[in-house]
Write a protein that holds these residues in place. Structure first.
Motif, mmCIF file in Angstrom:
data_model
loop_
_atom_site.group_PDB
_atom_site.id
_atom_site.type_symbol
_atom_site.label_atom_id
_atom_site.label_comp_id
_atom_site.label_asym_id
_atom_site.label_seq_id
_atom_site.Cartn_x
_atom_site.Cartn_y
_atom_site.Cartn_z
ATOM 1 N N TYR A 112 -0.034 12.912 -7.248
ATOM 2 C CA TYR A 112 0.871 12.462 -8.297
ATOM 3 C C TYR A 112 1.436 11.052 -8.138
ATOM 4 N N PHE A 113 1.185 10.394 -7.019
ATOM 5 C CA PHE A 113 1.754 9.066 -6.792
ATOM 6 C C PHE A 113 0.659 8.026 -6.641
ATOM 7 N N SER A 114 0.968 6.781 -7.012
ATOM 8 C CA SER A 114 0.014 5.685 -6.892
ATOM 9 C C SER A 114 0.765 4.406 -6.535
ATOM 10 N N LYS A 115 0.038 3.319 -6.405
ATOM 11 C CA LYS A 115 0.629 2.030 -6.042
ATOM 12 C C LYS A 115 1.813 1.708 -6.951
ATOM 13 N N GLY A 116 2.927 1.287 -6.325
ATOM 14 C CA GLY A 116 4.111 0.905 -7.076
ATOM 15 C C GLY A 116 5.099 2.036 -7.319
ATOM 16 N N SER A 117 4.698 3.278 -7.067
ATOM 17 C CA SER A 117 5.602 4.412 -7.276
ATOM 18 C C SER A 117 6.775 4.342 -6.312
ATOM 19 N N ARG A 118 7.954 4.687 -6.806
ATOM 20 C CA ARG A 118 9.162 4.710 -5.977
ATOM 21 C C ARG A 118 9.213 6.039 -5.233
ATOM 22 N N VAL A 119 9.418 6.001 -3.928
ATOM 23 C CA VAL A 119 9.463 7.213 -3.121
ATOM 24 C C VAL A 119 10.669 7.189 -2.194
ATOM 25 N N LEU A 120 11.124 8.376 -1.820
ATOM 26 C CA LEU A 120 12.141 8.546 -0.797
ATOM 27 C C LEU A 120 11.525 9.460 0.254
ATOM 28 N N ILE A 121 11.495 9.000 1.499
ATOM 29 C CA ILE A 121 10.921 9.812 2.557
ATOM 30 C C ILE A 121 11.967 10.082 3.626
ATOM 31 N N GLU A 122 11.865 11.263 4.219
ATOM 32 C CA GLU A 122 12.748 11.665 5.307
ATOM 33 C C GLU A 122 11.870 12.200 6.420
ATOM 34 N N GLY A 123 12.128 11.747 7.622
ATOM 35 C CA GLY A 123 11.320 12.202 8.742
ATOM 36 C C GLY A 123 11.821 11.631 10.048
ATOM 37 N N ARG A 124 10.922 11.548 11.008
ATOM 38 C CA ARG A 124 11.273 10.988 12.308
ATOM 39 C C ARG A 124 10.507 9.705 12.529
ATOM 40 N N LEU A 125 11.091 8.830 13.294
ATOM 41 C CA LEU A 125 10.481 7.542 13.603
ATOM 42 C C LEU A 125 9.656 7.667 14.875
ATOM 43 N N GLN A 126 8.409 7.196 14.793
ATOM 44 C CA GLN A 126 7.512 7.240 15.943
ATOM 45 C C GLN A 126 6.727 5.940 15.962
ATOM 46 N N ASN A 164 16.467 12.072 16.074
ATOM 47 C CA ASN A 164 15.562 11.055 15.563
ATOM 48 C C ASN A 164 15.283 11.366 14.093
ATOM 49 N N LYS A 165 16.105 10.843 13.193
ATOM 50 C CA LYS A 165 15.966 11.105 11.764
ATOM 51 C C LYS A 165 16.065 9.795 10.994
ATOM 52 N N VAL A 166 15.120 9.604 10.068
ATOM 53 C CA VAL A 166 15.061 8.384 9.270
ATOM 54 C C VAL A 166 14.935 8.771 7.805
ATOM 55 N N ILE A 167 15.689 8.090 6.946
ATOM 56 C CA ILE A 167 15.568 8.263 5.500
ATOM 57 C C ILE A 167 15.318 6.879 4.908
ATOM 58 N N LEU A 168 14.206 6.731 4.199
ATOM 59 C CA LEU A 168 13.821 5.441 3.619
ATOM 60 C C LEU A 168 13.490 5.617 2.146
ATOM 61 N N THR A 169 13.825 4.620 1.358
ATOM 62 C CA THR A 169 13.411 4.601 -0.033
ATOM 63 C C THR A 169 12.762 3.247 -0.312
ATOM 64 N N GLY A 170 11.650 3.292 -1.023
ATOM 65 C CA GLY A 170 10.913 2.064 -1.313
ATOM 66 C C GLY A 170 9.770 2.346 -2.270
ATOM 67 N N ASN A 171 8.895 1.364 -2.411
ATOM 68 C CA ASN A 171 7.748 1.476 -3.310
ATOM 69 C C ASN A 171 6.461 1.516 -2.504
ATOM 70 N N LEU A 172 5.499 2.320 -2.980
ATOM 71 C CA LEU A 172 4.195 2.367 -2.331
ATOM 72 C C LEU A 172 3.491 1.024 -2.512
ATOM 73 N N THR A 173 2.930 0.487 -1.435
ATOM 74 C CA THR A 173 2.255 -0.807 -1.520
ATOM 75 C C THR A 173 0.799 -0.674 -1.961
ATOM 76 N N LYS A 174 0.243 0.537 -1.826
ATOM 77 C CA LYS A 174 -1.099 0.836 -2.322
ATOM 78 C C LYS A 174 -1.178 2.338 -2.546
ATOM 79 N N SER A 175 -2.196 2.796 -3.207
ATOM 80 C CA SER A 175 -2.327 4.229 -3.459
ATOM 81 C C SER A 175 -2.533 4.974 -2.143
ATOM 82 N N PRO A 176 -1.933 6.150 -1.997
ATOM 83 C CA PRO A 176 -2.050 6.920 -0.751
ATOM 84 C C PRO A 176 -3.490 7.345 -0.488
#
Length: 79
Positions: A60-74, A2-14
């Motif tokens: 270090y990240f805020s709304k609109g920042s580009r991120v790449l995340i790797e993890g598991r889908l739940q 169960n491994k997922v890699i996604l890249t996208g933009n933050l929709t709001k500040s974490p």
């Protein structure tokens, strides 16, 4: 596996918080473009990270920042 890699933009500040034992966790959501979509479709996904990675994202990240995340889908279902 169960491994997922996604890249996208933050929709709001974490949103960073701490558990009772002092461990940091951060909730955030990302907008992921569908690359082969004719209509430029976007998926909005919620995610949570823990520990030092949560502190780094929250600092270090805020709304609109580009991120790449790797993890598991739940999937969490609430009735």
């Amino acid at each position: 596996m169960n491994k997922v890699i996604l890249t996208g933009n933050l929709t709001k500040s974490p949103e960073m918080r701490f558990m009772q034992n002092g461990t940091a966790y951060c909730r955030f959501s990302i907008a992921v473009n569908r690359p082969l979509s004719k209509n430029k479709e976007v998926d909005f996904l919620d995610a949570v990270i823990f520990g030092k990675q949560a502190e780094f994202l929250g600092r270090y990240f805020s709304k609109g920042s580009r991120v790449l995340i790797e993890g598991r889908l739940q999937n969490n279902n609430y009735a």
